[in-house]
Design a protein around this motif. Structure first.
Motif, PDB file in Angstrom:
ATOM      1  N   ASP A  19       5.990   8.734  12.773  1.00 36.41           N
ATOM      2  CA  ASP A  19       5.212   8.787  11.391  1.00 36.41           C
ATOM      3  C   ASP A  19       4.754  10.332  11.230  1.00 36.41           C
ATOM      4  OD1 ASP A  19       3.985   5.544  11.511  1.00 36.41           O
ATOM      5  OD2 ASP A  19       5.752   6.108  10.505  1.00 36.41           O
ATOM      6  N   GLU A  68      13.370   2.834   1.701  1.00 39.34           N
ATOM      7  CA  GLU A  68      13.289   2.063   2.930  1.00 39.34           C
ATOM      8  C   GLU A  68      12.259   2.286   3.985  1.00 39.34           C
ATOM      9  OE1 GLU A  68      18.284   1.190   2.750  1.00 39.34           O
ATOM     10  OE2 GLU A  68      17.312   2.302   4.368  1.00 39.34           O
ATOM     11  N   LYS A 109      10.060   1.950  -4.441  1.00 42.87           N
ATOM     12  CA  LYS A 109       9.845   2.326  -2.879  1.00 42.87           C
ATOM     13  C   LYS A 109      11.050   2.377  -2.214  1.00 42.87           C
ATOM     14  CE  LYS A 109       9.009  -2.344  -1.182  1.00 42.87           C
ATOM     15  NZ  LYS A 109       8.155  -3.191  -0.708  1.00 42.87           N
ATOM     16  N   ASP A 125       8.013   0.533   4.642  1.00 38.66           N
ATOM     17  CA  ASP A 125       8.067  -0.763   5.114  1.00 38.66           C
ATOM     18  C   ASP A 125       6.521  -1.466   5.116  1.00 38.66           C
ATOM     19  OD1 ASP A 125       8.400   0.244   8.588  1.00 38.66           O
ATOM     20  OD2 ASP A 125       6.675   0.191   7.309  1.00 38.66           O
ATOM     21  N   ASP A 126       6.309  -2.662   5.510  1.00 36.04           N
ATOM     22  CA  ASP A 126       5.097  -3.209   5.410  1.00 36.04           C
ATOM     23  C   ASP A 126       4.037  -2.547   6.325  1.00 36.04           C
ATOM     24  OD1 ASP A 126       6.839  -6.502   5.912  1.00 36.04           O
ATOM     25  OD2 ASP A 126       6.558  -5.374   4.106  1.00 36.04           O
ATOM     26  N   GLN A 127       4.408  -1.446   6.989  1.00 39.64           N
ATOM     27  CA  GLN A 127       3.155  -0.725   7.563  1.00 39.64           C
ATOM     28  C   GLN A 127       2.433   0.055   6.699  1.00 39.64           C
ATOM     29  OE1 GLN A 127       1.965  -1.028  10.828  1.00 39.64           O
ATOM     30  NE2 GLN A 127       3.185  -2.806  10.697  1.00 39.64           N
TER      31      GLN A 127
END
Lengths: 111, 115
Positions: free
Chosen positions: B86, B59, B57, B62-64
């Motif tokens: 986004d 950078e 993955k 992310d956690d989203q």
């Protein structure tokens, strides 16, 4: 992954041959050279891949000199529908997990 | 000719909302990817997926972000709480097998607009 440099844009007329040269001075021994094409609002599409010398398919030819520090994508007798962005990518099979696209070369074909 | 399909073609959402982008890769392919392209910018790698787990993955991922292959055909990208940045075209891609052929097959993309 080897850094690539290609022209930002190229213009051509229908029926002409278009040659796009990509520089990859720090290409590694195991690296292959791959070209993708992207039309507006569409996903990239694989065109051709090579390691050395010349590769030809129904869409294009790829010329790779002996030192492999550059490569040239040749599009024979372009038509208006060949207007697209063309990307040169260099990497080893181990790196095929991700494709790292640069800015590419915008080719515009006019009548 | 087999192709990668994506739904929806265009998704409009409010900031902070969750979105799920769907992809159906080519049926016998083993490797799956998500990329995004912000308008006027280059195509960026997000994540690769193999054998039901993330293999790599970026950078950006992310956690989203999360991915899932809930059944034998679908491959989804979830953005938990969307941000304005986004907004982009999201492309799904698949590849038959690891090897010397670097051909990934891309879908037509989902245009995500976050308001």
């Amino acid at each position: 992954l080897a850094k690539t440099t290609q022209p930002i844009s190229m213009d051509s007329y229908e029926g002409q041959e278009v040659n796009i040269t990509c520089s990859h001075n720090n290409i590694a021994t195991n690296d292959y050279i791959t070209w993708y094409q992207q039309f507006p609002s569409q996903g990239p599409r694989f065109i051709i891949q090579g390691y050395k010398t010349k590769v030809t398919n129904e869409v294009a030819s790829l010329f790779i000199p002996a030192d492999r520090k550059s490569s040239t994508l040749s599009l024979p007798r372009v038509s208006l529908s060949d207007t697209a962005v063309y990307y040169c990518l260099v990497g080893t099979p181990d790196s095929w997990g991700k494709l790292q696209f640069g800015a590419g070369t915008q080719v515009v074909v006019t009548p | 000719e087999p192709e990668v399909t994506q739904t929806p073609s265009h998704q409009v959402t409010q900031m902070g909302q969750e979105v799920i982008l769907r992809c159906v890769p080519i049926s016998n392919h083993l490797y799956f990817y998500w990329y995004r392209q912000i308008l006027g910018q280059k195509v960026e790698f997000l994540v690769s997926f193999y054998n039901n787990e993330i293999s790599e993955k970026s950078e950006i991922f992310d956690d989203q972000f999360s991915v899932e292959r809930p059944d034998g055909s679908n491959f989804t990208l979830k953005i938990r709480s969307t941000k304005l940045e986004d907004s982009a075209m999201y492309f799904c891609a698949s590849r038959a097998e690891r090897g010397l052929n670097n051909e990934q097959f891309f879908g037509p993309g989902t245009r995500l607009t976050v308001l």
